[in-house]
Scaffold this active site. Structure first.
Site, PDB file in Angstrom:
ATOM      1  N   CYS A 299      -2.838 170.000  -4.525  1.00 51.02           N
ATOM      2  CA  CYS A 299      -1.507 170.462  -4.879  1.00 51.02           C
ATOM      3  C   CYS A 299      -1.561 171.174  -6.219  1.00 51.02           C
ATOM      4  O   CYS A 299      -2.257 170.726  -7.127  1.00 51.02           O
ATOM      5  CB  CYS A 299      -0.630 169.217  -4.964  1.00 51.02           C
ATOM      6  SG  CYS A 299       0.881 169.456  -5.852  1.00 51.02           S
TER       7      CYS A 299
ATOM      8  N   THR B 278       1.445 172.278  -7.675  1.00 51.62           N
ATOM      9  CA  THR B 278       2.845 172.326  -8.111  1.00 51.62           C
ATOM     10  C   THR B 278       2.977 172.183  -9.636  1.00 51.62           C
ATOM     11  O   THR B 278       3.756 172.887 -10.267  1.00 51.62           O
ATOM     12  CB  THR B 278       3.643 171.212  -7.406  1.00 51.62           C
ATOM     13  OG1 THR B 278       3.653 171.505  -6.014  1.00 51.62           O
ATOM     14  CG2 THR B 278       5.078 171.131  -7.910  1.00 51.62           C
TER      15      THR B 278
HETATM   16  P1  5GP Z   1      -3.757 163.479  -1.748  1.00 47.66           P
HETATM   17  O1  5GP Z   1      -3.883 162.181  -1.010  1.00 47.66           O
HETATM   18  O2  5GP Z   1      -4.701 164.515  -1.216  1.00 47.66           O
HETATM   19  O3  5GP Z   1      -3.858 163.316  -3.222  1.00 47.66           O
HETATM   20  O4  5GP Z   1      -2.274 163.999  -1.486  1.00 47.66           O
HETATM   21  C1  5GP Z   1      -1.790 164.277  -0.197  1.00 47.66           C
HETATM   22  C2  5GP Z   1      -0.384 164.830  -0.303  1.00 47.66           C
HETATM   23  O5  5GP Z   1      -0.359 166.051  -1.030  1.00 47.66           O
HETATM   24  C3  5GP Z   1       0.259 165.203   1.007  1.00 47.66           C
HETATM   25  O6  5GP Z   1       0.687 164.106   1.753  1.00 47.66           O
HETATM   26  C4  5GP Z   1       1.413 166.091   0.542  1.00 47.66           C
HETATM   27  O7  5GP Z   1       2.532 165.339   0.114  1.00 47.66           O
HETATM   28  C5  5GP Z   1       0.821 166.786  -0.656  1.00 47.66           C
HETATM   29  N1  5GP Z   1       0.422 168.157  -0.324  1.00 47.66           N
HETATM   30  C6  5GP Z   1      -0.302 168.584   0.724  1.00 47.66           C
HETATM   31  N2  5GP Z   1      -0.476 169.920   0.690  1.00 47.66           N
HETATM   32  C7  5GP Z   1       0.171 170.349  -0.400  1.00 47.66           C
HETATM   33  C8  5GP Z   1       0.380 171.631  -0.975  1.00 47.66           C
HETATM   34  O8  5GP Z   1      -0.098 172.667  -0.508  1.00 47.66           O
HETATM   35  N3  5GP Z   1       1.142 171.688  -2.094  1.00 47.66           N
HETATM   36  C9  5GP Z   1       1.681 170.563  -2.654  1.00 47.66           C
HETATM   37  N4  5GP Z   1       2.448 170.694  -3.733  1.00 47.66           N
HETATM   38  N5  5GP Z   1       1.489 169.335  -2.156  1.00 47.66           N
HETATM   39  C10 5GP Z   1       0.748 169.232  -1.040  1.00 47.66           C
END
Ligand code: 5GP
Length: 345
Positions: free
Chosen positions: A186, A188
Site C-alpha cells: 500500500c 496510501t
Molecule cells: P498486508 O497484509 O499485505 O500488510 O495488507 C493487506 C491489505 O492491504 C489488504 O487487505 C488491503 O486492505 C490493503 N491493500 C491491498 N492492496 C492495496 C492497494 O493497492 N492500496 C492500498 N492502499 N491498500 C491495499
C-alpha cells in the site's frame, strides 16, 4: 488552525507482549478456534479467525481450499466470473462456509455480487471493500446490501476510528475492517499522508465495536506471526493477511524466474499492475495507491499456515491464554524501542 492529537499511537513494531505466569503445559493445549454470533446477520461463525485478503493474488479459490482445511477463512477477490464461482462451489462444497464474496462500490460489483449470492446460497459472507470507508456513499452501500441480504454476514471497511466503526455497524455491517495505510503493498501514506498506526487503530476500533456487540478485522500491517498475535491481543476478532500469504503456489499473479530463482508477483489492488490487469473495469479512485513487488517463491501455503498457527499458539502459552478467546484479556503490551537483535540482518 490544525489540531494535533498528542496521544502517542502505536504500531505492531512499537510493542511486545509481556509474558505471564501460566498453568499451560504445552502449546498443543491452546484452542485457536473461535465462535462468534454476529450482531446484524444473527449468524454464527466457528473457525480460526485468520483471513486471506480479497486481493487477486491472495484471495484465490486455490488459497481458500488450502486455508479451509485448517479452518481459516478466505475473502475471495471480486474478479472471478460467475462460471468460475459455480465450478468452485460444485467441486468444493466444504469450503463454502469459510469464504466471502467481495465487492467494491462500482455498480457492476453489486450486480456480480448479487448474482453470485443468488446462484450460491451457501455463501454466507460478503466483504464490502473500499479504500476509504469514510464516505457517505459507502455507508449507503452497506445499508443497501444489508437490506438486500438481511441474513448474510457483512464485512465492511476500511476505517480506523471508533466513530466510523459504530456508524458502519449501525448501517448493518457485522465485521468492520480496520486499517488505512499499513498494507505491505500500500502506498496510501506516501501518496496522501493519511493513516493511523495499526495497533492503536485496532485497540480503539475493537473497543467501539464490542460496545455495540459488533466485531472487527485487523486488515494490513502484519509482517510475521508475532504481529498476528499482537493484533489478536489488541482486540481484533479477525486478522486479515495479504503479504504473509503472498508468494505461494496457491497465489494468483505471474511466476517469474530470475537467476535460477523463482518469484511470484504480488501487487496492491490499486497498483498500476492491478489497474492494467482489470482495465476496462470501473474507474477506481484508489488508482496508484499500491505497488508491485516480486516475492521469493515460498512453495505450498501449508507450511506458512503451520508457522502462523504455531506462533499464535505459542503466544497464548507465554501469556497464559488457554484459548485464543482469552488472549486479549491476558495481554499487556510493553512499549519498546527495539524488537529484534539485528546482528544477522
Ligand atoms: P498486508 O497484509 O499485505 O500488510 O495488507 C493487506 C491489505 O492491504 C489488504 O487487505 C488491503 O486492505 C490493503 N491493500 C491491498 N492492496 C492495496 C492497494 O493497492 N492500496 C492500498 N492502499 N491498500 C491495499
Amino acid at each position: 488552525m490544525p489540531r494535533i492529537d498528542n496521544d502517542i499511537k502505536l504500531d505492531f513494531k512499537d510493542v511486545l507482549l509481556r509474558p505471564k505466569r501460566s498453568t499451560l503445559k504445552s502449546r498443543s493445549e491452546v484452542e485457536l478456534l473461535r465462535s462468534f454470533t454476529f450482531r446484524n446477520s444473527k449468524q454464527s461463525y466457528h473457525g480460526i479467525p485468520i483471513v486471506a485478503a480479497n486481493m487477486d493474488t491472495v484471495g484465490t479459490f486455490e488459497m481458500a481450499r488450502a486455508l479451509s482445511k485448517f479452518s481459516l477463512f478466505t475473502a475471495i477477490h471480486k474478479h472471478y466470473t460467475l462460471e468460475q464461482w459455480k465450478e468452485f462451489a460444485v467441486d468444493n462444497p466444504d469450503c463454502l462456509q469459510n469464504i466471502a464474496a467481495s465487492a467494491g462500490t462500482g455498480p457492476s460489483d453489486l450486480e456480480r455480487l448479487t448474482a453470485i449470492l443468488e446462484l450460491l446460497p451457501d455463501i454466507r459472507y460478503i466483504c464490502l471493500d473500499v479504500a476509504n470507508g469514510y464516505s457517505e456513499h459507502f455507508v449507503e452501500l452497506v445499508k443497501a446490501v444489508r437490506k438486500r441480504f438481511p441474513d448474510h454476514t457483512i464485512m465492511a471497511g476500511n476505517v480506523v476510528t471508533g466513530e466510523m466503526v459504530e456508524e458502519l455497524i449501525l448501517a448493518g455491517a457485522d465485521i468492520i475492517k480496520v486499517g488505512i495505510g499499513p498494507g505491505s503493498v500500500c502506498t496510501t501514506r506516501i501518496k496522501t499522508g493519511v493513516g493511523y498506526p495499526q495497533l492503536s487503530a485496532v485497540i480503539e476500533c475493537a473497543d467501539a465495536a464490542h460496545g455495540l456487540k459488533g466485531h472487527i478485522m485487523s486488515d494490513g500491517g502484519c509482517t510475521c506471526p508475532g504481529d498476528v498475535a499482537k493484533a489478536f491481543g489488541a482486540g481484533a476478532d479477525f486478522v486479515m493477511l495479504g503479504g504473509m500469504f503472498s508468494g505461494h503456489s496457491q497465489c494468483g499473479g505471474a511466476t517469474i524466474e530470475k537467476d535460477g530463482k523463482k518469484y511470484k508477483l504480488f501487487y496492491g489492488m490499486s497498483s498500476e499492475t492491478a489497474m492494467k490487469k482489470h482495465a476496462g473495469g470501473v474507474a477506481d479512485y484508489r488508482a496508484s495507491e499500491g505497488k508491485s513487488v516480486e516475492v521469493e517463491f515460498k512453495g505450498d501455503v501449508e507450511s506458512t499456515i503451520r508457522d502462523i498457527l504455531g506462533g499464535v499458539r505459542s503466544t497464548c502459552t507465554y501469556v497464559g491464554a488457554a484459548k485464543l478467546k482469552e488472549l486479549s484479556r491476558r495481554t499487556t503490551f510493553i512499549r519498546v524501542t527495539q524488537q529484534l537483535n539485528t546482528l544477522f540482518n
